[in-house]
Design an enzyme around this catalytic site. Structure first.
Site, mmCIF file in Angstrom:
data_model
loop_
_atom_site.group_PDB
_atom_site.id
_atom_site.type_symbol
_atom_site.label_atom_id
_atom_site.label_comp_id
_atom_site.label_asym_id
_atom_site.label_seq_id
_atom_site.Cartn_x
_atom_site.Cartn_y
_atom_site.Cartn_z
ATOM 1 N N LEU A 38 3.390 -12.333 -8.530
ATOM 2 C CA LEU A 38 2.707 -12.328 -9.820
ATOM 3 C C LEU A 38 2.852 -13.700 -10.492
ATOM 4 C CD1 LEU A 38 3.947 -8.854 -11.183
ATOM 5 C CD2 LEU A 38 1.934 -9.333 -9.775
ATOM 6 N N GLY A 40 0.248 -15.958 -11.203
ATOM 7 C CA GLY A 40 -0.898 -16.851 -11.067
ATOM 8 C C GLY A 40 -0.540 -18.280 -10.716
ATOM 9 N N GLY A 145 -8.517 -16.835 -13.707
ATOM 10 C CA GLY A 145 -8.081 -18.227 -13.788
ATOM 11 C C GLY A 145 -9.030 -19.228 -13.162
ATOM 12 N N GLY A 186 -2.880 -35.391 -12.838
ATOM 13 C CA GLY A 186 -2.655 -36.593 -12.046
ATOM 14 C C GLY A 186 -1.531 -37.442 -12.593
ATOM 15 N N GLU A 188 0.977 -36.449 -14.550
ATOM 16 C CA GLU A 188 2.265 -35.753 -14.421
ATOM 17 C C GLU A 188 2.798 -35.863 -12.994
ATOM 18 O OE1 GLU A 188 1.891 -32.348 -17.932
ATOM 19 O OE2 GLU A 188 2.014 -31.719 -15.831
ATOM 20 N N GLU A 204 -9.922 -43.720 -11.754
ATOM 21 C CA GLU A 204 -10.589 -42.833 -12.706
ATOM 22 C C GLU A 204 -12.033 -43.278 -12.907
ATOM 23 O OE1 GLU A 204 -12.119 -40.400 -15.168
ATOM 24 O OE2 GLU A 204 -10.060 -39.930 -14.569
ATOM 25 N N ASP A 314 -8.942 -19.326 -18.136
ATOM 26 C CA ASP A 314 -9.650 -20.429 -17.487
ATOM 27 C C ASP A 314 -11.035 -20.042 -16.984
ATOM 28 O OD1 ASP A 314 -7.368 -21.857 -17.916
ATOM 29 O OD2 ASP A 314 -6.982 -22.363 -15.820
ATOM 30 N N HIS A 446 18.053 -35.118 -40.560
ATOM 31 C CA HIS A 446 18.307 -36.502 -40.167
ATOM 32 C C HIS A 446 19.624 -36.565 -39.389
ATOM 33 C CE1 HIS A 446 18.549 -40.884 -40.457
ATOM 34 N NE2 HIS A 446 19.825 -40.737 -40.835
#
Length: 467
Positions: A38, A40, A145, A186, A188, A204, A314, A446
């Site tokens: 499971l 995905g 997806g 790409g 990452e 690119e 997606d 801070h």
């Protein structure tokens, strides 16, 4: 023959979250999953394993380059790639088992096999054992997806010419890595292998990296990556790859036309985006309409053209992000239950998990200009942030965009360490329609990096304290 209130096809973040929310609302729920595990793409071959490798490779680089200047003396780190891959797999296994536990806890049936919609209320599930069963349900959610987008004429073998899936499981560090596409994935994965010793070149088609992100952010971030050792070939395309020799030879052409040239690489990573996954779902036969980009068409309530059939994540329009899919899953389940589920698409953060990270929420400057919205800008660099100074991690800046008339925050963009953790105070502020003044007058601890967000908000009114 089982009958359910809801059956969700796909168990990625959108699908399993939708199923859980529906179960919480009292529905009898099942999920259909074609893979052995499971979770995905995200949990198995996407977000989660990439974050494990990003973290491990960052620690490797820190040990090799940063410890000494902090007074920590260690011998040069040695890479044990199989152990690093085992570290990644442990993370995958833990998350997958977590989803399995949640299915049991919420009494959700898991049906193994490939789902095909036969029409309203009927799904045919073909198991890996060759047997099929018909599942009856009042409602269906498509949460299948996305899949990798392929480059015409270039065959991915997942050994030397790889997709993001193959790039997560290389058995050795390539001496040279050519990446096709300067998007999030790409950059990452390029960061992972660059830290481990690969020479990385990114090609690119557009004249910039990170398409869709704020232009100033993309430019500054590109400079940071180039300082780290990345090479960029922008406004260029890979038109072919010769894989007959010991090394791959890629043909690179200017996007605007011109003489081609070649570039050698041990591994080529093709990551030019992702496409909706609808294969074998029987959508056309069932009458489920798709748009011109192959996405399932839905209305504002996630309903498709077939009554009782919904779609999220997606596979529908919008940013291909796991958290967007999760929010849609919750909203869709609530709508099916007769509640008022809703997703605010103006406040969906996005993160690039490199070092430094890039995070963004809301509008970019380019989008505001195109829409003709008058805005003010407040910026603050991490070079002026106390915590970043003492940690010597001063790359990057925070940018706050606010409506010129109302001061309402319309967008926040951060390049910097832990930017992905810092973006959420901006998201919460924007969800409640907050102003730059609200952000500027909120007391921040801070010393923290988050003080840079407060200072950027102060800078909207030209009153930053530390700059």
């Amino acid at each position: 023959m089982a009958t359910y209130d809801l059956v969700v096809i796909g168990t990625g973040p959108g699908g399993y979250v939708c199923a859980i929310r529906a179960a919480q609302l009292g529905m009898k729920v099942a999920v259909v999953e074609k893979n052995a595990t499971l979770g995905g793409t995200c949990l198995n071959v996407g977000c989660m394993p990439s974050k494990a490798l990003l973290y491990a490779s960052e620690m490797f680089e820190e040990a090799g380059h940063s410890f000494a200047k902090m007074g920590v003396s260690v011998s040069a780190p040695q890479l044990d790639l199989p152990s690093m891959m085992n570290f990644k797999q442990q993370g995958i296994d833990g998350n997958v088992k977590g989803v399995e536990f949640l299915m049991k806890k919420n009494k959700i049936d898991v049906i193994s096999g490939k789902g095909k919609i036969l029409g309203a209320g009927k799904i045919e599930v073909s198991g890996n054992d060759g047997k099929t069963q018909i599942v009856e349900t009042k409602n269906i959610v498509i949460a299948t997806g996305s899949d990798i987008a392929r480059l015409k004429g270039i065959e991915i073998d997942e050994k030397r010419i790889v997709s993001s899936t193959g790039a997560l499981s290389l058995d050795k560090v390539p001496s040279s890595l050519l990446i096709v596409g300067a998007g999030v994935i790409g950059l990452e994965l390029g960061s992972v292998w660059h830290r481990l010793g690969a020479k990385v070149t990114v090609v690119e088609f557009l004249d910039r990296i990170l398409p869709g992100m704020d232009g100033e952010v993309a430019k500054q971030f590109q400079r940071i990556l180039e300082k780290q050792g990345f090479a960029f070939r922008l406004g260029a395309k890979v038109s072919g790859i010769d894989s007959s020799g010991k090394t791959l030879v890629a043909t690179i052409e200017p996007a605007a036309g011109g003489a081609p040239e070649t570039l050698e690489a041990d591994v080529v990573l093709v990551c030019i985006g992702r496409v909706p996954y609808t294969e074998g779902l029987g959508l056309k036969e069932a009458g489920v309409a798709l748009d011109n980009r192959g996405r399932v068409q839905i209305d504002s309530h996630f309903s498709t053209s077939v009554k009782g059939v919904y779609a999220i994540g997606d596979v529908v329009a919008g940013p291909m992000l796991a958290h967007k899919a999760e929010d849609e899953g919750v909203a869709c389940a609530e709508i099916i239950a007769g509640q008022a589920g809703h997703v605010n698409y103006d406040v969906i953060p996005g993160v690039v998990y490199t070092t430094p990270e890039v995070s963004t929420v809301g509008k970019t400057e380019e989008e505001l200009k195109q829409a003709g919205i008058a805005y003010t800008v407040g910026k603050f660099p991490f070079t002026a942030n106390g915590r970043s100074k003492v940690n010597q991690t001063t790359d990057g800046f925070v940018k706050v965009l606010a409506d010129a008339k109302t001061d309402r925050v319309l967008g926040v963009h951060i390049v910097g360490r832990e930017a992905g953790e810092m973006i959420h105070e901006a998201a919460v502020l924007m969800e409640f329609g907050g102003s730059a003044e609200d952000l500027a007058r909120t007391c921040h601890a801070h010393p923290t990096r988050s003080e840079a967000i407060k200072e950027a908000a102060l800078a909207v009114g030209k009153r930053a304290i530390h700059m």
